[in-house]
Write a protein that holds these residues in place. Structure first.
Motif, PDB file in Angstrom:
ATOM      1  N   ILE A 192      -9.059  -3.546  -8.893  1.00 51.64           N
ATOM      2  CA  ILE A 192      -8.481  -2.237  -9.164  1.00 51.64           C
ATOM      3  C   ILE A 192      -7.780  -2.230 -10.526  1.00 51.64           C
ATOM      4  O   ILE A 192      -6.964  -3.103 -10.813  1.00 51.64           O
ATOM      5  N   ASN A 193      -8.100  -1.251 -11.357  1.00 48.10           N
ATOM      6  CA  ASN A 193      -7.399  -1.079 -12.634  1.00 48.10           C
ATOM      7  C   ASN A 193      -6.138  -0.238 -12.494  1.00 48.10           C
ATOM      8  O   ASN A 193      -5.131  -0.501 -13.150  1.00 48.10           O
ATOM      9  N   ILE A 194      -6.211   0.796 -11.653  1.00 48.68           N
ATOM     10  CA  ILE A 194      -5.078   1.680 -11.426  1.00 48.68           C
ATOM     11  C   ILE A 194      -4.919   1.854  -9.923  1.00 48.68           C
ATOM     12  O   ILE A 194      -5.823   2.360  -9.254  1.00 48.68           O
ATOM     13  N   LEU A 195      -3.783   1.435  -9.395  1.00 48.01           N
ATOM     14  CA  LEU A 195      -3.510   1.547  -7.965  1.00 48.01           C
ATOM     15  C   LEU A 195      -2.618   2.764  -7.720  1.00 48.01           C
ATOM     16  O   LEU A 195      -1.554   2.891  -8.321  1.00 48.01           O
ATOM     17  N   VAL A 196      -3.065   3.651  -6.823  1.00 46.19           N
ATOM     18  CA  VAL A 196      -2.314   4.854  -6.478  1.00 46.19           C
ATOM     19  C   VAL A 196      -1.899   4.753  -5.019  1.00 46.19           C
ATOM     20  O   VAL A 196      -2.747   4.687  -4.120  1.00 46.19           O
ATOM     21  N   ALA A 197      -0.588   4.747  -4.764  1.00 44.40           N
ATOM     22  CA  ALA A 197      -0.066   4.674  -3.401  1.00 44.40           C
ATOM     23  C   ALA A 197       0.189   6.085  -2.886  1.00 44.40           C
ATOM     24  O   ALA A 197       0.942   6.849  -3.482  1.00 44.40           O
ATOM     25  N   MET A 198      -0.447   6.415  -1.753  1.00 43.75           N
ATOM     26  CA  MET A 198      -0.286   7.726  -1.119  1.00 43.75           C
ATOM     27  C   MET A 198      -0.013   7.538   0.363  1.00 43.75           C
ATOM     28  O   MET A 198      -0.498   8.280   1.208  1.00 43.75           O
ATOM     29  N   LEU A 199       0.804   6.541   0.679  1.00 38.88           N
ATOM     30  CA  LEU A 199       1.037   6.133   2.057  1.00 38.88           C
ATOM     31  C   LEU A 199       2.203   6.889   2.677  1.00 38.88           C
ATOM     32  O   LEU A 199       3.176   7.217   1.997  1.00 38.88           O
ATOM     33  N   PRO A 200       2.145   7.121   3.989  1.00 38.28           N
ATOM     34  CA  PRO A 200       3.299   7.694   4.691  1.00 38.28           C
ATOM     35  C   PRO A 200       4.353   6.622   4.924  1.00 38.28           C
ATOM     36  O   PRO A 200       4.083   5.420   4.797  1.00 38.28           O
ATOM     37  N   ALA A 201       5.554   7.060   5.269  1.00 36.56           N
ATOM     38  CA  ALA A 201       6.637   6.129   5.597  1.00 36.56           C
ATOM     39  C   ALA A 201       6.631   5.867   7.091  1.00 36.56           C
ATOM     40  O   ALA A 201       6.947   6.741   7.892  1.00 36.56           O
ATOM     41  N   THR A 202       6.241   4.659   7.483  1.00 34.39           N
ATOM     42  CA  THR A 202       6.255   4.250   8.876  1.00 34.39           C
ATOM     43  C   THR A 202       6.780   2.817   8.951  1.00 34.39           C
ATOM     44  O   THR A 202       6.974   2.156   7.923  1.00 34.39           O
ATOM     45  N   SER A 203       6.968   2.335  10.167  1.00 29.20           N
ATOM     46  CA  SER A 203       7.392   0.940  10.313  1.00 29.20           C
ATOM     47  C   SER A 203       6.318  -0.011   9.803  1.00 29.20           C
ATOM     48  O   SER A 203       6.624  -1.103   9.304  1.00 29.20           O
ATOM     49  N   GLU A 204       5.061   0.398   9.886  1.00 26.59           N
ATOM     50  CA  GLU A 204       3.965  -0.460   9.431  1.00 26.59           C
ATOM     51  C   GLU A 204       3.833  -0.483   7.913  1.00 26.59           C
ATOM     52  O   GLU A 204       3.323  -1.461   7.349  1.00 26.59           O
ATOM     53  N   THR A 205       4.260   0.583   7.233  1.00 26.41           N
ATOM     54  CA  THR A 205       4.093   0.638   5.782  1.00 26.41           C
ATOM     55  C   THR A 205       5.356   0.254   5.025  1.00 26.41           C
ATOM     56  O   THR A 205       5.344   0.224   3.789  1.00 26.41           O
ATOM     57  N   TYR A 206       6.451  -0.045   5.711  1.00 23.43           N
ATOM     58  CA  TYR A 206       7.692  -0.393   5.024  1.00 23.43           C
ATOM     59  C   TYR A 206       7.478  -1.634   4.149  1.00 23.43           C
ATOM     60  O   TYR A 206       7.070  -2.691   4.625  1.00 23.43           O
ATOM     61  N   HIS A 207       7.689  -1.484   2.840  1.00 24.98           N
ATOM     62  CA  HIS A 207       7.546  -2.564   1.857  1.00 24.98           C
ATOM     63  C   HIS A 207       6.166  -3.217   1.914  1.00 24.98           C
ATOM     64  O   HIS A 207       6.036  -4.407   1.579  1.00 24.98           O
ATOM     65  N   ILE A 208       5.158  -2.452   2.298  1.00 21.51           N
ATOM     66  CA  ILE A 208       3.806  -3.021   2.315  1.00 21.51           C
ATOM     67  C   ILE A 208       3.340  -3.348   0.901  1.00 21.51           C
ATOM     68  O   ILE A 208       2.558  -4.274   0.687  1.00 21.51           O
ATOM     69  N   LEU A 209       3.868  -2.612  -0.074  1.00 17.58           N
ATOM     70  CA  LEU A 209       3.568  -2.895  -1.474  1.00 17.58           C
ATOM     71  C   LEU A 209       4.604  -3.894  -1.976  1.00 17.58           C
ATOM     72  O   LEU A 209       5.656  -3.537  -2.506  1.00 17.58           O
TER      73      LEU A 209
END
Length: 313
Positions: A192-209
């Motif tokens: 990936i050259n450009i990463l775009v995060a469009m994730l919801p806020a859930t317990s599973e996505t907390y600090h996933i990045l």
């Protein structure tokens, strides 16, 4: 009881007159009441809300649907004071999706065409010729393939960019290479050259990045966050930026908003900060979707775009 369907509007951030006009245009018979002037509480059939006061909606015994006035559903999904038996629907607004996709495209094009480098050259009064690249030379990765993410993917592919998408569960999109689940995350990130995060806020996505994600990208990748601030480990992003692993970032959302003035992101030339403005609901288009959902309930049909409270979206 009121003969006409009745909707309660409850938002301190949005113009109630603008929303009332849009709702009446979509459904002339509907009565719109604006919080706190609710009148007879038993008249209220539907509620269009943004971060309602805790417990405020429990008084409406005939409430049939709550509509969340925005794309992010984490706050309302976590509100334990809402009536348990009333479904909560999110917006799937074409106007909002167009605005979000336009913002994402703007950010992607700025990185693809190296606008930041040209701005540096201008300040130095230096003619720095940058030979333009074809859109197909840049691969954009979208993390989050919900309603807004899919719309953005379609816009980017229409513009000729190579697009990959990652989601929690498998999805199939035309012209998009898709990946699903944590097992496929590193493979998604690898080119990936450009990463775009469009994730919801859930317990599973907390600090996933986190650090592992940023260092799974090719060195020098760009990062854009238009999802939720809680999905990013900001200390890990800061270190990745300082070390050059991430060469630039555009951040529209943060763990703490407004972003505190002492935060180091403010002083970094490679970081673009926008104040959570990537997209908002557009009354003229959103009203039609809201009305259609309300009409479904009056026809004893199930509403669309219902939030799973346990998952948070």
């Amino acid at each position: 009881m009121n003969d006409n369907p009745c909707l309660l509007f409850m938002s301190s951030l949005d113009d109630p007159d603008e929303w009332t006009r849009a709702l009446h245009e979509a459904w002339p018979e509907i009565e719109v009441r604006v919080w706190p002037d609710v009148g007879n509480a038993d008249d209220i059939d539907f509620a269009l809300v943004w971060k309602p006061e805790p417990g405020a909606l429990r008084r409406f015994r005939n409430l049939r649907l709550i509509v969340n006035l925005g794309a992010g559903a984490d706050a309302i999904a976590a509100d334990s004071t809402l009536p348990e038996n009333v479904p909560i629907a999110r917006l799937a607004d074409t106007g909002q999706a167009e605005m979000m996709s336009g913002f994402v495209l703007l950010c992607v094009l700025q990185y693809h065409r190296e606008v930041q480098r040209l701005e540096v050259a201008k300040r130095a009064r230096r003619w720095d010729y940058v030979h333009p690249k074809a859109h197909a030379d840049t691969r954009v990765g979208l993390m989050g393939l919900g309603y807004l993410g899919v719309h953005a993917a379609n816009v980017l592919t229409d513009m000729g960019f190579r697009v990959s998408g990652w989601s929690r569960t498998p999805k199939v999109l035309p012209q998009v290479e898709t990946f699903a689940g944590l097992k496929e995350l590193s493979r998604f990130l690898a080119n990936i050259n450009i990463l775009v995060a469009m994730l919801p806020a859930t317990s599973e996505t907390y600090h996933i990045l986190d650090r592992e994600v940023f260092y799974a990208l090719p060195r020098g990748a760009k990062f854009i966050n238009v999802g939720r601030g809680s999905t990013v480990d900001e200390s890990a992003l800061l270190q990745a930026l300082l070390g050059g692993q991430i060469s630039a970032a555009t951040l529209d959302v943060f763990e703490t908003e407004p972003l505190p003035p002492e935060h180091p992101f403010w002083l970094m030339d490679q970081v673009t900060i926008t104040p959570h403005i990537a997209s908002v609901a557009v009354p003229e288009t959103a009203a039609r979707q809201i009305v259609a959902n309300c009409r479904r309930l009056l026809s004893d049909e199930s509403p669309e775009f219902v939030i799973d409270r346990a998952r948070g979206y």
